[in-house]
Scaffold this motif. Structure first.
Motif, PDB file in Angstrom:
ATOM      1  N   GLY A 192       0.788  -1.231   0.000  1.00  0.00           N
ATOM      2  CA  GLY A 192       0.000   0.000   0.000  1.00  0.00           C
ATOM      3  C   GLY A 192       0.815   1.274   0.000  1.00  0.00           C
ATOM      4  N   LYS A 193       2.133   1.171   0.166  1.00  0.00           N
ATOM      5  CA  LYS A 193       2.962   2.372   0.105  1.00  0.00           C
ATOM      6  C   LYS A 193       3.202   2.831  -1.332  1.00  0.00           C
ATOM      7  N   ILE A 194       2.826   2.018  -2.320  1.00  0.00           N
ATOM      8  CA  ILE A 194       2.935   2.439  -3.718  1.00  0.00           C
ATOM      9  C   ILE A 194       1.746   3.331  -4.042  1.00  0.00           C
ATOM     10  N   VAL A 195       2.031   4.606  -4.331  1.00  0.00           N
ATOM     11  CA  VAL A 195       0.957   5.560  -4.622  1.00  0.00           C
ATOM     12  C   VAL A 195       0.983   6.022  -6.079  1.00  0.00           C
ATOM     13  N   TYR A 196       2.015   5.612  -6.811  1.00  0.00           N
ATOM     14  CA  TYR A 196       2.128   5.950  -8.225  1.00  0.00           C
ATOM     15  C   TYR A 196       3.015   4.891  -8.856  1.00  0.00           C
ATOM     16  N   ALA A 197       2.692   4.512 -10.092  1.00  0.00           N
ATOM     17  CA  ALA A 197       3.432   3.419 -10.724  1.00  0.00           C
ATOM     18  C   ALA A 197       3.950   3.830 -12.089  1.00  0.00           C
ATOM     19  N   LEU A 198       5.194   3.478 -12.355  1.00  0.00           N
ATOM     20  CA  LEU A 198       5.825   3.763 -13.643  1.00  0.00           C
ATOM     21  C   LEU A 198       6.037   2.451 -14.391  1.00  0.00           C
ATOM     22  N   ALA A 199       5.376   2.307 -15.514  1.00  0.00           N
ATOM     23  CA  ALA A 199       5.538   1.103 -16.334  1.00  0.00           C
ATOM     24  C   ALA A 199       6.701   1.323 -17.293  1.00  0.00           C
ATOM     25  N   THR A 200       7.877   1.484 -16.723  1.00  0.00           N
ATOM     26  CA  THR A 200       9.089   1.764 -17.492  1.00  0.00           C
ATOM     27  C   THR A 200       9.797   0.470 -17.829  1.00  0.00           C
ATOM     28  N   ASP A 201      10.108   0.277 -19.104  1.00  0.00           N
ATOM     29  CA  ASP A 201      10.836  -0.913 -19.498  1.00  0.00           C
ATOM     30  C   ASP A 201      12.197  -0.502 -20.069  1.00  0.00           C
ATOM     31  N   VAL A 202      13.164  -1.410 -19.956  1.00  0.00           N
ATOM     32  CA  VAL A 202      14.534  -1.076 -20.343  1.00  0.00           C
ATOM     33  C   VAL A 202      15.283  -2.293 -20.852  1.00  0.00           C
ATOM     34  N   THR A 203      16.360  -2.020 -21.571  1.00  0.00           N
ATOM     35  CA  THR A 203      17.398  -3.016 -21.778  1.00  0.00           C
ATOM     36  C   THR A 203      18.453  -2.780 -20.707  1.00  0.00           C
ATOM     37  N   LEU A 204      19.105  -3.840 -20.271  1.00  0.00           N
ATOM     38  CA  LEU A 204      20.131  -3.727 -19.238  1.00  0.00           C
ATOM     39  C   LEU A 204      21.473  -4.179 -19.796  1.00  0.00           C
ATOM     40  N   ALA A 205      22.494  -3.353 -19.587  1.00  0.00           N
ATOM     41  CA  ALA A 205      23.853  -3.685 -20.027  1.00  0.00           C
ATOM     42  C   ALA A 205      24.686  -4.014 -18.791  1.00  0.00           C
ATOM     43  N   ALA A 219      13.542   0.638 -24.098  1.00  0.00           N
ATOM     44  CA  ALA A 219      12.828  -0.548 -24.600  1.00  0.00           C
ATOM     45  C   ALA A 219      11.345  -0.223 -24.621  1.00  0.00           C
ATOM     46  N   ASP A 220      10.640  -0.760 -25.600  1.00  0.00           N
ATOM     47  CA  ASP A 220       9.189  -0.619 -25.615  1.00  0.00           C
ATOM     48  C   ASP A 220       8.600  -1.375 -24.434  1.00  0.00           C
ATOM     49  N   VAL A 221       7.461  -0.911 -23.950  1.00  0.00           N
ATOM     50  CA  VAL A 221       6.822  -1.497 -22.775  1.00  0.00           C
ATOM     51  C   VAL A 221       6.470  -2.963 -23.042  1.00  0.00           C
ATOM     52  N   GLY A 222       6.959  -3.829 -22.169  1.00  0.00           N
ATOM     53  CA  GLY A 222       6.705  -5.250 -22.303  1.00  0.00           C
ATOM     54  C   GLY A 222       7.748  -6.005 -23.089  1.00  0.00           C
ATOM     55  N   LYS A 223       8.749  -5.305 -23.633  1.00  0.00           N
ATOM     56  CA  LYS A 223       9.743  -5.957 -24.475  1.00  0.00           C
ATOM     57  C   LYS A 223      11.159  -5.868 -23.902  1.00  0.00           C
ATOM     58  N   GLY A 224      11.279  -5.382 -22.665  1.00  0.00           N
ATOM     59  CA  GLY A 224      12.591  -5.232 -22.055  1.00  0.00           C
ATOM     60  C   GLY A 224      12.813  -6.203 -20.904  1.00  0.00           C
ATOM     61  N   ALA A 225      13.667  -5.792 -19.966  1.00  0.00           N
ATOM     62  CA  ALA A 225      14.091  -6.670 -18.876  1.00  0.00           C
ATOM     63  C   ALA A 225      13.444  -6.348 -17.544  1.00  0.00           C
ATOM     64  N   ALA A 226      12.509  -5.384 -17.509  1.00  0.00           N
ATOM     65  CA  ALA A 226      11.951  -4.934 -16.232  1.00  0.00           C
ATOM     66  C   ALA A 226      10.744  -5.739 -15.767  1.00  0.00           C
ATOM     67  N   ARG A 227      10.287  -6.678 -16.584  1.00  0.00           N
ATOM     68  CA  ARG A 227       9.116  -7.496 -16.250  1.00  0.00           C
ATOM     69  C   ARG A 227       7.911  -6.623 -15.923  1.00  0.00           C
ATOM     70  N   VAL A 228       7.622  -5.702 -16.816  1.00  0.00           N
ATOM     71  CA  VAL A 228       6.540  -4.744 -16.585  1.00  0.00           C
ATOM     72  C   VAL A 228       5.191  -5.449 -16.504  1.00  0.00           C
ATOM     73  N   ARG A 229       4.985  -6.462 -17.338  1.00  0.00           N
ATOM     74  CA  ARG A 229       3.706  -7.182 -17.284  1.00  0.00           C
ATOM     75  C   ARG A 229       3.487  -7.785 -15.898  1.00  0.00           C
ATOM     76  N   GLU A 230       4.516  -8.421 -15.370  1.00  0.00           N
ATOM     77  CA  GLU A 230       4.417  -8.996 -14.025  1.00  0.00           C
ATOM     78  C   GLU A 230       4.165  -7.902 -12.991  1.00  0.00           C
TER      79      GLU A 230
END
Length: 292
Positions: A192-205, A219-230
């Motif tokens: 409940g401490k999450i009051v705003y969410a960023l669906a940011t996706d990235v490639t990681l080097a 990275a486009d949303v859902g196509k990177g390494a951040a597991r945005v869908r999860e």
């Protein structure tokens, strides 16, 4: 959930264009980025405009400002703390004029040799009076995990020391992924401490590590390494009903319209319940009644 168009994806759009594109693309609101000391001013920097007129433009378009996203940070040294607090208070005042309930600030850079949890406690003490100031104006301060407090444990320590209902986390799963933390840890920990969410996706080097975060690329949303869908699905699991903003890292590849359209399609696809299967009633042949 509600979805906010990030102006960071289109730095050359003015307020009228931002409002029009948000409505055309189907976004519920706008994440308005603005810096008090922006080196290269963008056409939609609210601090270089009249906030009342900016609000009027979005009201006319029927698109609310979901969040005022700023570059304010506590800073490293004690001499930077009070000036930073003054900048944060000014942002809260502008947010009040805009009619938005959320102001996003950054965490802090921790000096080498300083323990992160001790620094988080100091940050929380700095944040507490700002939260009280924001609460008096109907605003919540959302702290983004972008500088040093990238893990849920560190962010929890900072927010717990602030100990105020008007402060929470603006969680970025990409920043957490860069230090090796995934949504399966972040979301249940902060809850409940999450009051705003960023669906940011990235490639990681490189290899993600708390000591040396991996470099992040677009990275486009859902196509990177951040597991945005999860991340989004886990937010649904804790009953989160706030704003989600697909803010990109760095310059986008392609046009803003293409990026924003694809991002929203992905987010709505993950969060829209599937239609119930159609029930087909069996057709029975008419029953012949024998004549008496």
């Amino acid at each position: 959930m509600k979805f906010a168009l990030p102006t960071a994806a289109a730095p050359v759009w003015d307020f009228a264009t931002v409002a029009a594109r948000a409505k055309e693309l189907g976004y519920d609101g706008v994440d308005l980025r603005g810096y008090l000391d922006e080196p290269s001013p963008t056409p939609h920097n609210v601090f270089l405009s009249d906030p009342a007129k900016v609000r009027e433009a979005f009201d006319v378009a029927g698109v609310p400002v979901a969040c005022l996203s700023t570059g304010v940070s506590m800073g490293r040294t004690r001499g930077e703390h009070e000036p930073a607090a003054n900048r944060a208070r000014r942002c809260v005042d502008v947010a009040g004029v805009l009619g938005t309930k959320v102001v996003r600030i950054r965490d802090r850079l921790v000096a080498r040799g300083t323990g992160h949890l001790a620094a988080a406690a100091e940050f929380g003490r700095w944040l507490s009076p700002l939260a009280e100031y924001a609460a008096g104006r109907g605003v919540t301060i959302a702290v983004e995990n972008v500088l040093s407090f990238r893990t849920a444990r560190e962010m929890w320590a900072a927010l717990d020391n602030a100990h105020h209902r008007a402060v929470g986390a603006a969680w970025d799963p990409a920043a957490a992924a860069a230090v090796g933390e995934m949504p399966a840890v972040s979301v249940p920990t902060l809850n409940g401490k999450i009051v705003y969410a960023l669906a940011t996706d990235v490639t990681l080097a490189g290899t993600p590590s708390p000591a040396r975060p991996a470099a992040m690329g677009f990275a486009d949303v859902g196509k990177g390494a951040a597991r945005v869908r999860e991340f989004v699905i886990r937010l649904m699991g804790i009953g989160y009903r706030g704003w989600v903003c697909p803010e990109p890292v760095g310059p986008i590849v392609g046009t803003p319209e293409a990026y924003l359209s694809a991002a929203l399609a992905a987010l709505r696809g993950w969060t829209t319940p599937p239609a119930p299967p159609k029930v087909v009633k069996p057709v029975h042949p008419p029953v012949k009644v024998a004549a008496k």
